[in-house]
Design a protein around this motif. Structure first.
Motif, PDB file in Angstrom:
ATOM      1  N   UNK A 318     -23.985  66.894  12.734  1.00 28.23           N
ATOM      2  CA  UNK A 318     -24.321  65.572  12.203  1.00 28.23           C
ATOM      3  C   UNK A 318     -23.030  64.854  11.835  1.00 28.23           C
ATOM      4  N   UNK A 319     -22.980  63.550  12.110  1.00 32.30           N
ATOM      5  CA  UNK A 319     -21.798  62.765  11.766  1.00 32.30           C
ATOM      6  C   UNK A 319     -22.197  61.683  10.763  1.00 32.30           C
ATOM      7  N   UNK A 320     -21.294  61.422   9.819  1.00 32.07           N
ATOM      8  CA  UNK A 320     -21.541  60.416   8.789  1.00 32.07           C
ATOM      9  C   UNK A 320     -20.318  59.519   8.673  1.00 32.07           C
ATOM     10  N   UNK A 321     -20.552  58.229   8.557  1.00 32.64           N
ATOM     11  CA  UNK A 321     -19.470  57.261   8.423  1.00 32.64           C
ATOM     12  C   UNK A 321     -19.864  56.193   7.414  1.00 32.64           C
ATOM     13  N   UNK A 322     -18.846  55.557   6.839  1.00 32.40           N
ATOM     14  CA  UNK A 322     -19.053  54.378   6.001  1.00 32.40           C
ATOM     15  C   UNK A 322     -18.627  53.150   6.785  1.00 32.40           C
ATOM     16  N   UNK A 323     -19.388  52.085   6.665  1.00 31.88           N
ATOM     17  CA  UNK A 323     -19.053  50.832   7.344  1.00 31.88           C
ATOM     18  C   UNK A 323     -19.039  49.676   6.348  1.00 31.88           C
ATOM     19  N   UNK A 324     -18.104  48.775   6.562  1.00 30.67           N
ATOM     20  CA  UNK A 324     -18.031  47.533   5.794  1.00 30.67           C
ATOM     21  C   UNK A 324     -18.155  46.375   6.759  1.00 30.67           C
ATOM     22  N   UNK A 325     -19.201  45.604   6.621  1.00 35.08           N
ATOM     23  CA  UNK A 325     -19.450  44.476   7.526  1.00 35.08           C
ATOM     24  C   UNK A 325     -19.385  44.917   8.984  1.00 35.08           C
ATOM     25  N   UNK A 327     -17.852  47.352  10.367  1.00 35.92           N
ATOM     26  CA  UNK A 327     -16.603  47.979  10.800  1.00 35.92           C
ATOM     27  C   UNK A 327     -16.462  49.340  10.118  1.00 35.92           C
ATOM     28  N   UNK A 328     -16.124  50.371  10.905  1.00 33.77           N
ATOM     29  CA  UNK A 328     -15.946  51.707  10.350  1.00 33.77           C
ATOM     30  C   UNK A 328     -14.794  51.726   9.343  1.00 33.77           C
ATOM     31  N   UNK A 329     -15.003  52.448   8.255  1.00 31.36           N
ATOM     32  CA  UNK A 329     -13.976  52.586   7.225  1.00 31.36           C
ATOM     33  C   UNK A 329     -13.339  53.968   7.295  1.00 31.36           C
ATOM     34  N   UNK A 330     -12.041  54.014   7.037  1.00 30.96           N
ATOM     35  CA  UNK A 330     -11.326  55.290   7.027  1.00 30.96           C
ATOM     36  C   UNK A 330     -10.561  55.488   5.713  1.00 30.96           C
ATOM     37  N   UNK A 331     -10.160  54.379   5.073  1.00 27.51           N
ATOM     38  CA  UNK A 331      -9.461  54.476   3.799  1.00 27.51           C
ATOM     39  C   UNK A 331     -10.464  54.646   2.666  1.00 27.51           C
ATOM     40  N   UNK A 332     -10.043  55.370   1.628  1.00 30.78           N
ATOM     41  CA  UNK A 332     -10.873  55.612   0.433  1.00 30.78           C
ATOM     42  C   UNK A 332     -12.177  56.325   0.767  1.00 30.78           C
ATOM     43  N   UNK A 333     -12.167  57.077   1.854  1.00 28.82           N
ATOM     44  CA  UNK A 333     -13.350  57.826   2.287  1.00 28.82           C
ATOM     45  C   UNK A 333     -13.029  59.316   2.244  1.00 28.82           C
ATOM     46  N   UNK A 334     -13.939  60.084   1.676  1.00 30.91           N
ATOM     47  CA  UNK A 334     -13.762  61.537   1.594  1.00 30.91           C
ATOM     48  C   UNK A 334     -15.012  62.201   2.187  1.00 30.91           C
ATOM     49  N   UNK A 335     -14.820  62.864   3.322  1.00 30.17           N
ATOM     50  CA  UNK A 335     -15.950  63.479   4.034  1.00 30.17           C
ATOM     51  C   UNK A 335     -16.018  64.971   3.729  1.00 30.17           C
TER      52      UNK A 335
END
Length: 424
Positions: A318-325, A327-335
């Motif tokens: 399973x894959x999980x991502x955060x998006x803002x508007x 757009x995929x987010x990579x900063x301030x993200x902890x998986x």
């Protein structure tokens, strides 16, 4: 749609030129014929290629010309290659086809409303939602002026995705702009260059999605119906209210007309409440059941990260991502890692550091993907479950228990005091 099988085999003339940079490659179409090519490279550059239709070798450099001339005069070599492409490879692939995995490549189009509109790259017919699309300028990935859409189902088991680019006509004419479509299961990529011939102007796209999640326990269907126009939300149906909702000014009069047509509303309501549940009830024993995980948004307090938790996943992939508007987010993200629950399912979490004012002013989503399933959870006040509420509840329960114990203790002491002998 042709079924494509890529096959590589050593060249029969390796001794004359060394290893070819690319061996013979073929496409076996449904007609059982082979459309192939054979290329030779030298020091990273095209050297000689075979024109399969003309059955002659074509030189690409001055140094290659005498070698190509020698090969073209050798009719035994030409006959061997012709037999290889027209008889041996088709026979081999015909026998091997049932045991080979078929790769179906999507159709890719470049669309543009007019010369001042963004250029949209559309990939449709993808057999999995795990597809990536990028824009490149002169071989370099672009991130500015790029808007990537979500992967959406077509309704036939395939998916479509689009990515748009804001670029002036003079700019792409003076440079090389490419749309690149990739998939983790492909050994190749699809590249579409922006040219006058490739761009389809004044194309109007109308999309319709009808979706239902069937609850076999309750026997009901939770569904939705969406209409899109040129890649944007146009009209959607609120199934519970049996009402069409416009998403643009142009959609308002159409939604108004549809809402006045009670016969249309009645048909759609009957479709979602009667037809689809009945069909899925009968089909359920023959369908592969997809167990959707539970997805929660958790936060200790307003200054803590927002945690997206997916639990009950029936596979660790399973894959999980955060998006803002979008757009995929990579900063301030902890998986976090995928961990087992102990009942055969898995859970995973991904956290995001974001201020309350920030997510209130923008669209933040947690996206959970697994196989052909996608769950999107938006950050809202209602969606976030604060642990403080649960702590307050637990504290209140503990306080109540302590209070009751004190009452019991006082009652016991009072009875004990009354039952004791009086002192003289």
């Amino acid at each position: 749609m042709s079924s494509r099988f890529l096959f590589e085999d050593p060249s029969p003339e390796e001794a004359e030129l060394g290893d070819p940079s690319e061996g013979p490659s073929i496409t076996l179409a449904e007609k059982g014929v082979c459309e192939g090519y054979e290329k030779y490279g030298y020091n990273g550059e095209d050297f000689i290629s075979l024109d399969v239709k003309q059955m002659r070798y074509v030189p690409h450099t001055a140094d290659a010309a005498p070698i190509a001339d020698i090969w073209n005069k050798r009719r035994d070599r030409i006959d061997f290659v012709k037999h290889y492409f027209t008889k041996e490879l088709p026979d081999y692939l015909r026998m091997a086809a049932p045991y080979l995995k078929t790769t179906v490549f999507p159709d890719v189009y470049l669309l543009q409303k007019n010369s001042s509109s963004p250029v949209v790259c559309l990939a449709t017919g993808v057999n999995s939602s795990a597809v990536t699309m990028t824009w490149r300028k002169n071989g370099q990935d672009l991130h500015e002026d790029v808007d990537e859409g979500e992967t959406v189902p077509n309704g036939d088991g395939t998916f479509q995705k689009r990515i748009s680019l804001k670029v002036e006509t003079e700019e792409w004419k003076e440079n090389q702009y490419h749309c690149v479509v990739q998939h983790e299961n492909w050994k190749t990529m699809i590249i579409k260059n922006i040219t006058e011939d490739e761009i389809m102007h004044n194309v109007q796209t109308f999309q319709w999605i009808s979706h239902c999640v069937y609850d076999d326990q309750k026997g009901v269907c939770e569904g939705y119906e969406k209409y899109g126009y040129n890649g944007e939300d146009f009209i959607s149906l609120d199934v519970n209210q049996a009402s069409y909702i416009p998403h643009t000014a142009d959609a308002a009069p159409i939604a108004d007309i549809w809402n006045k047509r009670r016969d249309r509303i009645g048909l759609v309501k009957h479709y979602f409440t009667k037809e689809l549940p009945d069909y899925l009830r009968r089909a359920a024993p023959y369908l592969k059941t997809t167990v959707f995980p539970d997805v929660y948004l958790l936060q200790k307090n307003s200054s803590s990260p927002v945690v997206c938790l997916a639990t009950g996943v029936n596979s660790s992939a399973v894959t999980m991502t955060w998006r803002k508007n979008e757009q995929d987010l990579h900063e301030d993200v902890d998986e976090g890692e995928t961990v087992p629950n102990g009942d055969g399912t898995f859970q995973k979490r991904i956290s995001l550091k974001v201020e309350t004012e920030e997510w209130k002013e923008n669209h933040y989503h947690c996206v959970v993907q697994h196989e052909k399933m996608m769950i999107i959870k938006s950050i809202t006040e209602d969606a976030i479950k604060h642990n403080l509420k649960h702590r307050t509840r637990v504290t209140a329960i503990i306080s109540t228990i302590v209070f009751l114990l004190l009452l019991l203790l006082l009652s016991f002491l009072r009875r004990l005091h009354r039952g004791s002998p009086k002192s003289s």
